[in-house]
Design an enzyme around this catalytic site. Structure first.
Site, PDB file in Angstrom:
ATOM      1  N   HIS A 304      -7.036 -13.572  19.463  1.00 43.36           N
ATOM      2  CA  HIS A 304      -7.669 -13.845  18.278  1.00 43.36           C
ATOM      3  C   HIS A 304      -8.102 -12.406  17.724  1.00 43.36           C
ATOM      4  CE1 HIS A 304     -11.607 -14.407  15.874  1.00 43.36           C
ATOM      5  NE2 HIS A 304     -10.651 -15.189  15.278  1.00 43.36           N
ATOM      6  N   ASN A 305      -7.744 -12.364  16.232  1.00 48.60           N
ATOM      7  CA  ASN A 305      -7.901 -11.071  15.409  1.00 48.60           C
ATOM      8  C   ASN A 305      -7.448  -9.936  16.232  1.00 48.60           C
ATOM      9  OD1 ASN A 305      -9.265 -12.448  13.770  1.00 48.60           O
ATOM     10  ND2 ASN A 305     -11.381 -12.030  14.040  1.00 48.60           N
ATOM     11  N   GLU A 334      -2.432 -12.594  16.256  1.00 49.53           N
ATOM     12  CA  GLU A 334      -2.975 -12.814  15.076  1.00 49.53           C
ATOM     13  C   GLU A 334      -2.731 -11.661  14.069  1.00 49.53           C
ATOM     14  OE1 GLU A 334      -6.645 -15.464  13.059  1.00 49.53           O
ATOM     15  OE2 GLU A 334      -7.035 -14.159  14.768  1.00 49.53           O
ATOM     16  N   ASP A 336      -4.236 -11.283  10.068  1.00 53.82           N
ATOM     17  CA  ASP A 336      -4.871 -11.606   8.980  1.00 53.82           C
ATOM     18  C   ASP A 336      -4.342 -10.792   7.682  1.00 53.82           C
ATOM     19  OD1 ASP A 336      -6.476 -13.369  10.422  1.00 53.82           O
ATOM     20  OD2 ASP A 336      -8.333 -12.574   9.813  1.00 53.82           O
ATOM     21  N   HIS A 349      -9.963  -7.842   8.635  1.00 51.66           N
ATOM     22  CA  HIS A 349     -10.935  -8.973   8.640  1.00 51.66           C
ATOM     23  C   HIS A 349     -11.715  -9.078   7.203  1.00 51.66           C
ATOM     24  CE1 HIS A 349     -13.905 -11.447  11.076  1.00 51.66           C
ATOM     25  NE2 HIS A 349     -13.104 -12.219  10.634  1.00 51.66           N
ATOM     26  N   GLU A 383      -2.746 -15.649   9.184  1.00 49.09           N
ATOM     27  CA  GLU A 383      -3.767 -15.955   8.473  1.00 49.09           C
ATOM     28  C   GLU A 383      -3.431 -15.488   7.063  1.00 49.09           C
ATOM     29  OE1 GLU A 383      -6.022 -18.110   8.685  1.00 49.09           O
ATOM     30  OE2 GLU A 383      -5.405 -18.783  10.742  1.00 49.09           O
TER      31      GLU A 383
END
Length: 755
Positions: A304-305, A334, A336, A349, A383
């Site tokens: 995640h992230n 991931e 973003d 983020h 994302e």
């Protein structure tokens, strides 16, 4: 005794390292400082200091280095590429979460000496057998304790050494052993005598007792006696006779014992301390599972992230974070993405103070590192917060940088009824993202069906705001934006991992396609686990589910992944940057099957006709509970919690079982006062395991503290199905998941059916 031996020290690269070099240590474009580096005489330690810093210096061990990267292969060295050519630059990559060391040499020859020299020393360290490793460790302690560097050690130095080695020993006993080892009566031990002292100090009475139980003459195990031990204690059955001969050939140091077809106590101890004598079944370490089943039938190591090295608010976004996750076997990363300047999408983020990196650099890093530790596919979870224009730029970067590695069309041209297998997708990167309408739209279009699951969380979940999609500053913005635009070019790159909103299990059963997948916040997933566990299991037989940490985890903490694995969720995304229990469980599950990042789910989680409820494991077909009995016998050379403090640890061992709710359990031994060197517990801990196929067992050593929380000393986690019964050693790992040799536990494990 010199464990390095003459061969390595004669190597010209090693000689140059020992002579020392002035190298530039680089931390940023503006921070570049000269440091004097050299390899110490032990051939194991690199020492460096500033020329101006007086006595201050730093050392690190070759054992801590994982790899050497040549040229501009780090963000720091890339940013100074115009100033220093690639043939002067190299990066030392450390194990675990320790930061890299970026260095610049004065000449290409000097750079090569360090690059090749360190690589040779890493190779040597990795290929040592157990005896060489122990000799190296003893040599290292001798070097540390020999403060005046005269090659000898008096009793005062030995006393200090014992404290450093985490052992509190009666001074009279220590002096007695010292005098026995000091054959020349000089009042000091040379290295050979120190080895004798060490052997007496580390005499393993508990192993000696096991040896005596099977040895007729008390001095050696004849072939038949070793076979009996393997059959009766190690539960090896019919393979014990062939295996006994193999063990003698491999571990027996004495040629005369080998000729007799026998094993001495030294050989026996070396076998028990080896990988074959470890708790983990050797045959399950390699790739052993069927990799030809649909993707939905596997647990997939997921991050995640992935771009973050620290917390979710101010942490550093870094390409290095992707490299670290991938080298831990991660198969779902991931990204973003947000609009950046100059028309180039950026990764960070959103709406926080985390630093930013370029999307195209992330994709280049994925191209270079995706398949270093595993050939099986990598899922790129997108994302997407970008405008249509920058989404098109993203699509161009993905296509141009990844080329044929990116999967852009159905494998056989047919819309599938089942997802393809990891085997069929070897060497491929798959994009997980939104996709416009059906498979035949041809214009930039609005996604009018729903906002994403993560956006919905931000709008309607009263408990948390999803860090996944919508940090605080953008809540209102997201709430208004129920329609988002998607670039057709980006949409076209999504093949088997189309992100869709989750309605309910009945809707999915009736309408969902196998290539459609949903993301769930941990709170939503936990609610579904609690309210509809069996339906979640059925859903995950056909479709992929991705779970991500909730919004309050701004410190990058993690939820327990076991709850999600219990219902067959495949992509259980964790913050890889945060050490602790949750990452221990993730590392433990994926330590099997060649660390390839894919683990086949149990049959009852794949077979359409089988019902399984994690709450009621006894109702499933083929239910067979097992009794796990663990005798915790002793510990060996446990590390100090704080090496600089004088105190010795008071160790205890806790065994924790994670699995279906009925299997969750913890039992611990008493603590031993002031002995981290060779504590003996001899305590038995018992467990009943109702769903062995899902259980993980974690062994934790802690330093008991009456006044405050116990300190972590070491741990090892593995699937229950990978446990070898019998007398076994557990080789402990640090908080970061890296080895801390020779720290271990000695245990005796028995597994039996409940009668």
């Amino acid at each position: 005794m010199d464990p390095e031996g003459p061969r390595v020290k004669d190597d010209p690269h090693i000689k140059m390292m020992m002579a020392g070099s002035t190298l530039r240590k680089v931390k940023s474009r503006s921070w570049k400082k000269q440091r004097h580096f050299r390899l110490l005489e032990d051939g194991l330690t690199i020492w460096y200091k500033s020329r101006w810093a007086g006595k201050g210096h730093t050392t690190f061990s070759i054992a801590e280095i994982e790899a050497v990267r040549e040229g501009h292969q780090s963000e720091v060295l890339l940013c100074i590429a115009e100033e220093y050519p690639a043939n002067l630059c190299f990066t030392l990559v450390f194990q675990g979460r320790q930061g890299n060391l970026d260095l610049v040499a004065d000449s290409p020859e000097e750079a090569q000496a360090w690059i090749q020299g360190v690589r040779k020393l890493i190779h040597k360290a990795e290929n040592m057998d157990e005896k060489e490793r122990l000799d190296q460790w003893v040599w290292d302690w001798f070097q540390k304790a020999d403060k005046n560097k005269d090659g000898k050690m008096n009793f005062k130095e030995v006393r200090k050494l014992l404290k450093m080695m985490n052992v509190e020993m009666n001074e009279d006993h220590a002096l007695h052993l010292f005098t026995m080892a000091d054959k020349s009566g000089s009042g000091a031990l040379e290295i050979e005598q120190f080895v004798q002292f060490y052997k007496m100090l580390t005499q393993r009475d508990e192993v000696w007792k096991v040896f005596q139980d099977y040895s007729a003459d008390g001095e050696k195990l004849m072939l038949e006696e070793l076979e009996n031990f393997l059959m009766l204690e190690q539960h090896e059955g019919e393979r014990s006779s062939q295996h006994a001969q193999e063990l003698i050939d491999h571990y027996e140091p004495s040629e005369s014992a080998k000729k007799q077809g026998a094993m001495s106590f030294d050989g026996f101890q070396m076998y028990l301390c080896s990988q074959e004598g470890s708790i983990f079944k050797p045959e399950l370490r390699g790739l052993y599972q069927d990799m030809s089943q649909p993707l939905s039938h596997y647990f997939i190591s997921s991050s995640h992230n992935t771009y973050l090295l620290e917390d979710q608010l101010r942490g550093h976004s870094s390409l290095e974070a992707y490299i670290q996750a991938l080298k831990r076997g991660c198969r779902c990363v991931e990204i973003d993405c947000w609009d950046g300047g100059d028309g180039e999408p950026i990764v960070y983020h959103g709406h926080t103070l985390t630093s930013k990196i370029l999307f195209k650099d992330v994709i280049s890093t994925l191209r270079d590192y995706a398949f270093k530790v595993s050939d099986f596919p990598v899922i790129l979870s997108l994302e997407n917060h970008c405008s249509v224009e920058q989404q098109t730029v993203m699509a161009q970067h993905l296509s141009q940088i990844l080329g044929d590695t990116l999967l852009t069309s159905l494998l056989d041209g047919q819309v599938p009824q089942l997802l393809p297998s990891p085997q069929e997708l070897k060497g491929k990167i798959l994009l997980k993202a939104k996709k416009i309408g059906g498979r035949d739209s041809s214009v930039d279009g609005a996604l009018t069906d729903e906002v994403s699951d993560e956006e919905e969380t931000a709008n309607s979940d009263a408990e948390t705001l999803s860090t996944e999609e919508t940090p605080a500053a953008s809540v209102n913005h997201s709430a208004k934006k129920s329609k988002s635009k998607l670039s057709q070019f980006l949409s076209d790159l999504v093949v088997y991992c189309k992100s869709v909103h989750f309605h309910d299990f009945e809707h999915s059963r009736l309408n969902a396609k196998c290539y459609e997948m949903s993301s769930f916040s941990e709170s939503k997933a936990k609610k579904l686990v609690k309210d509809a566990g069996p339906e979640f299991v059925q859903h995950n037989k056909r479709q992929l589910s991705r779970i991500y940490p909730g919004a309050l985890r701004t410190d990058s903490s993690n939820y327990n992944p076991q709850d999600m694995w219990n219902v067959g969720c495949q992509i259980v995304a964790l913050n890889f940057q945060k050490a602790g229990l949750e990452m221990d469980l993730n590392d433990g599950l994926f330590r099997q099957n060649g660390c390839c990042g894919f683990v086949l789910k149990p049959e009852f989680m794949r077979d359409e006709g089988t019902q399984f409820s994690p709450e009621r494991p006894e109702e499933r077909q083929g239910y067979k509970p097992l009794r796990l009995s663990i005798q915790v016998i002793s510990g060996q050379q446990l590390p100090k919690v704080n090496p600089k403090e004088g105190s010795i640890v008071d160790p205890l061992v806790r065994v924790e079982v994670y699995g279906v709710p009925k299997d969750q359990a913890k039992e611990e031994t008493n603590y031993i006062n002031n002995n981290g060197f060779n504590p003996v517990w001899n305590e038995t801990l018992n467990f009943i395991i109702h769903a062995p196929e899902l259980a993980l067992v974690r062994f934790v050593v802690e330093d008991h503290d009456k006044a405050s929380k116990n300190d972590f000393v070491g741990q090892f986690t593995l699937p229950f199905t990978c446990i070898q019964a019998g007398y076994r050693h557990i080789h402990l790992l640090s908080k970061d998941g890296t080895a801390i040799p020779p720290s271990s536990l000695f245990i005796n494990i028995s597994i039996s059916e409940l009668t």
